[in-house]
Design a protein around this motif. Structure first.
Motif, PDB file in Angstrom:
ATOM      1  N   PRO A   1       5.531  -1.428  -6.080  1.00 57.15           N
ATOM      2  CA  PRO A   1       4.638  -1.681  -7.210  1.00 57.15           C
ATOM      3  C   PRO A   1       5.226  -1.404  -8.587  1.00 57.15           C
ATOM      4  CG  PRO A   1       3.442  -0.622  -5.434  1.00 57.15           C
ATOM      5  CD  PRO A   1       4.882  -0.614  -5.028  1.00 57.15           C
TER       6      PRO A   1
ATOM      7  N   ASN B   1      -3.173  -5.975  -6.280  1.00 55.02           N
ATOM      8  CA  ASN B   1      -3.838  -4.802  -5.718  1.00 55.02           C
ATOM      9  C   ASN B   1      -4.885  -5.170  -4.668  1.00 55.02           C
ATOM     10  OD1 ASN B   1      -2.423  -2.821  -7.143  1.00 55.02           O
ATOM     11  ND2 ASN B   1      -3.786  -2.917  -8.892  1.00 55.02           N
TER      12      ASN B   1
ATOM     13  N   ASN C   1       1.661  -0.990   0.112  1.00 53.32           N
ATOM     14  CA  ASN C   1       1.854   0.150  -0.785  1.00 53.32           C
ATOM     15  C   ASN C   1       0.854   0.176  -1.935  1.00 53.32           C
ATOM     16  OD1 ASN C   1       4.006   1.317   0.586  1.00 53.32           O
ATOM     17  ND2 ASN C   1       5.503  -0.006  -0.413  1.00 53.32           N
ATOM     18  N   ARG C   2      -0.058  -0.785  -1.960  1.00 48.02           N
ATOM     19  CA  ARG C   2      -1.042  -0.810  -3.036  1.00 48.02           C
ATOM     20  C   ARG C   2      -2.416  -1.253  -2.551  1.00 48.02           C
ATOM     21  NH1 ARG C   2       2.239  -4.321  -6.985  1.00 48.02           N
ATOM     22  NH2 ARG C   2       0.600  -3.736  -8.413  1.00 48.02           N
TER      23      ARG C   2
ATOM     24  N   PRO D   1      -5.065   1.626  -5.477  1.00 50.47           N
ATOM     25  CA  PRO D   1      -4.422   0.490  -6.148  1.00 50.47           C
ATOM     26  C   PRO D   1      -3.449   0.986  -7.206  1.00 50.47           C
ATOM     27  CG  PRO D   1      -6.674   0.754  -6.926  1.00 50.47           C
ATOM     28  CD  PRO D   1      -6.505   1.684  -5.762  1.00 50.47           C
ATOM     29  N   TYR D   2      -2.361   0.255  -7.407  1.00 50.23           N
ATOM     30  CA  TYR D   2      -1.364   0.649  -8.398  1.00 50.23           C
ATOM     31  C   TYR D   2      -1.770   0.070  -9.750  1.00 50.23           C
ATOM     32  CZ  TYR D   2       3.096   1.800 -10.529  1.00 50.23           C
ATOM     33  OH  TYR D   2       4.069   2.336 -11.348  1.00 50.23           O
TER      34      TYR D   2
END
Length: 251
Positions: free
Chosen positions: A20, A213, A220-221, A228-229
């Motif tokens: 991200p 996201n 990873n998000r 969420p990133y």
């Protein structure tokens, strides 16, 4: 983490796609780069106009010779001879003071406010195999971990600092935005149009990041227990939000 690839929009291809910070950071970087290049191109027509600008050259010399006098003889300093040189220097400076700082600063409290998640110190070392405490550690590593955490006083002090560092002020000015009191910063119509284009690009990037996201393929998000990133979303409200890219480092 990336390899050069002229076919990609930012000129590089990520080795790890689901990264991200890098994926969103490249979007912000490329927007800044495009804005800076257009700005520099407006005021500097050729290389001679860069090298003959006495104030510009003095500024760069002061950065190297006085601002970083201990590094003044290093061979890696960029030259300031062309429009491309100037654009590269300014893009790096703006990125470091905006996107990069936001990514490492405004997530401090959301990630570290819960001390066991990211303790700032540990009061005990992990026992070695020949240590009398090693057997207890193996039997119940959770107790060993909890007994190593900072004291309540130590923890609350750090939490207070992280909260302060992670907080946006109500009058924060974000990248590509202008406070109404400062909307007369320049009267050059072409530059104002370029700035508006930059601002609109950053709004588009926010939409791209929000869509990422929600993409369940990006583990990873998105997913159970994965926040969420949002650290590289440009806009934010006041307070601790875990998002927002100010125009500069404003602590």
């Amino acid at each position: 983490m990336a390899v050069e690839d002229p076919s990609m929009p930012c000129g590089v291809k990520l080795v790890i796609e689901d990264y991200p910070y890098a994926a969103d950071g490249l979007l912000i970087w490329s927007a800044i780069k495009e804005w800076v290049e257009s700005y520099v191109g407006h005021f500097y027509s050729d290389s001679n106009s860069v090298t003959s600008d006495v104030e510009l050259q003095a500024w760069w010399s002061e950065i190297k010779l006085k601002g970083h006098c201990d590094k003044k003889n290093e061979p890696w300093w960029p030259k300031l001879d062309t429009q491309q040189d100037l654009s590269g220097i300014l893009t790096t400076m703006i990125w470091v003071a905006s996107g990069q700082h936001a990514a490492i600063n405004f997530g401090q409290y959301p990630f570290g406010g819960y001390v066991p998640n990211r303790p700032t110190l540990m009061r005990k070392l992990i026992p070695q195999e020949n240590d009398p405490e090693f057997e207890k550690f193996i039997q119940n590593p959770q107790i060993a971990f909890l007994s190593s955490l900072p004291t309540q006083l130590q923890a609350t002090k750090v939490m207070a600092v992280q909260d302060t560092l992670s907080t946006h002020s109500p009058d924060e000015e974000y990248l590509g935005q202008l406070n109404p009191l400062h909307n007369h910063w320049i009267n050059d119509h072409e530059i104002l149009e370029l700035f508006n284009k930059f601002s609109a690009k950053l709004e588009e990037i926010e939409e791209i990041i929000n869509a990422r996201n929600k993409d369940t393929r990006l583990r990873n998000r998105s997913g159970a227990g994965i926040p969420p990133y949002e650290l590289l979303l440009r806009s934010s409200g006041p307070g601790v939000t875990g998002r927002g890219i100010p125009n500069s480092i404003s602590i």
